[in-house]
Design a protein around this motif. Structure first.
Motif, mmCIF file in Angstrom:
data_model
loop_
_atom_site.group_PDB
_atom_site.id
_atom_site.type_symbol
_atom_site.label_atom_id
_atom_site.label_comp_id
_atom_site.label_asym_id
_atom_site.label_seq_id
_atom_site.Cartn_x
_atom_site.Cartn_y
_atom_site.Cartn_z
ATOM 1 N N ASP A 138 30.301 50.370 46.780
ATOM 2 C CA ASP A 138 31.179 50.099 45.780
ATOM 3 C C ASP A 138 31.469 51.209 44.648
ATOM 4 O OD1 ASP A 138 28.628 50.134 44.736
ATOM 5 O OD2 ASP A 138 28.504 48.029 44.129
ATOM 6 N N ARG A 140 33.384 54.362 43.413
ATOM 7 C CA ARG A 140 34.586 55.118 43.832
ATOM 8 C C ARG A 140 34.788 56.249 42.587
ATOM 9 N NH1 ARG A 140 40.314 55.651 43.242
ATOM 10 N NH2 ARG A 140 41.364 55.782 45.295
ATOM 11 N N THR A 149 34.790 54.209 39.115
ATOM 12 C CA THR A 149 34.688 52.734 39.264
ATOM 13 C C THR A 149 33.598 52.234 39.842
ATOM 14 O OG1 THR A 149 36.060 52.408 40.904
ATOM 15 C CG2 THR A 149 36.971 52.328 38.618
ATOM 16 N N LEU A 150 32.846 51.272 39.603
ATOM 17 C CA LEU A 150 31.874 50.645 40.326
ATOM 18 C C LEU A 150 32.128 49.221 40.411
ATOM 19 C CD1 LEU A 150 28.858 50.908 41.406
ATOM 20 C CD2 LEU A 150 27.944 50.267 39.234
ATOM 21 N N ALA A 151 32.396 48.697 41.775
ATOM 22 C CA ALA A 151 32.764 47.304 42.116
ATOM 23 C C ALA A 151 34.054 47.163 41.439
ATOM 24 C CB ALA A 151 31.647 46.117 41.685
ATOM 25 N N GLY A 152 35.043 48.080 41.170
ATOM 26 C CA GLY A 152 36.107 47.956 40.839
ATOM 27 C C GLY A 152 36.300 48.085 39.028
ATOM 28 N N ARG A 153 35.336 48.125 38.509
ATOM 29 C CA ARG A 153 35.308 48.184 37.004
ATOM 30 C C ARG A 153 34.800 49.673 36.484
ATOM 31 N NH1 ARG A 153 31.613 42.887 35.161
ATOM 32 N NH2 ARG A 153 32.760 41.408 36.003
#
Length: 225
Positions: A138, A140, A149-153
């Protein structure tokens, strides 16, 4: 000798040292704002426009460690701590508070300028062109925009933390020793204190996950695939 148009903020309570450093850095082409205490330094920082901060550890009102923590609440601007004795506790406390590097007083002018140049280079990293992004679970890393980003955040990383992560991401699963990381991430010929690496790894782990970077005892660290 004109070296840079970068704007620096120096917070140093010793007037002689403060004036000497300001004159020296201005000769290298830097624009320098200066304060003699931590609270004034915080006000100048909040006014904005600085590319790098130089903070003495021992300051009246608000010490350099406290000032560093305040800055890190809102900013990833490069921070160079200055310690009068190179006391281990001062160094560790500064790095844990979010500083990127440190220099021991009295320091050679060439050393100070080299540290500043190195930090400014780290804050203007050129992204690798081979790929647009790399993904580890997760986590990126957008190499084009240098966004993590981590888990989209989004994850806010200081320049040194970002360079460290990029160095790990370039060799996933490969053990990188501290000397390699000092050379490649801190990017100058300094056979420095490995605590700089260890504490930066600790800060990075807190932001991207404690298990993401593995310690290989006696050797170094590696990014898990």
């Amino acid at each position: 000798m004109s070296d840079s148009a970068s704007s620096l903020l120096l917070v140093e309570d010793d007037e002689v040292i403060r004036k000497t450093v300001v004159m020296t850095l201005e000769r290298y082409g830097y624009a320098v704002s200066a304060a003699g205490d931590g609270l004034t330094g915080l006000e100048l920082f909040r006014a904005g426009g600085h590319d790098l901060l130089l903070l003495d550890v021992m300051l009246p009102g608000l010490d350099g460690i406290g000032l560093c923590r305040k800055v890190r609440e809102t900013s990833v601007v490069p921070i160079l701590m200055m310690s009068a004795r190179g006391d281990a506790l001062d160094v560790v406390s500064g790095l844990e508070a979010g500083a990127d590097d440190y220099v021991v007083k009295p320091f050679d002018t060439a050393v100070l300028v080299a540290r500043i140049r190195s930090l400014l280079r780290r804050s203007a990293i050129a992204a690798p062109a081979a790929e647009s992004a790399v993904v580890f679970g997760d986590l990126r890393i957008d190499l084009a925009g240098l966004v993590v980003t981590l888990a989209g955040r989004p994850v806010a990383l200081a320049p040194t933390e970002l360079r460290l992560l990029l160095e790990f991401a370039a060799s996933p699963g490969i053990v990188l020793d501290r000397h390699h990381l000092l050379r490649e991430v801190w990017d100058y010929g300094w056979d420095g204190d490995s605590r700089v690496v260890d504490l930066c790894v600790q800060r990075l782990r807190k932001k991207i996950g404690a298990d993401r970077i593995e310690t290989v005892r006696g050797f170094g660290y590696k990014l898990r695939r």
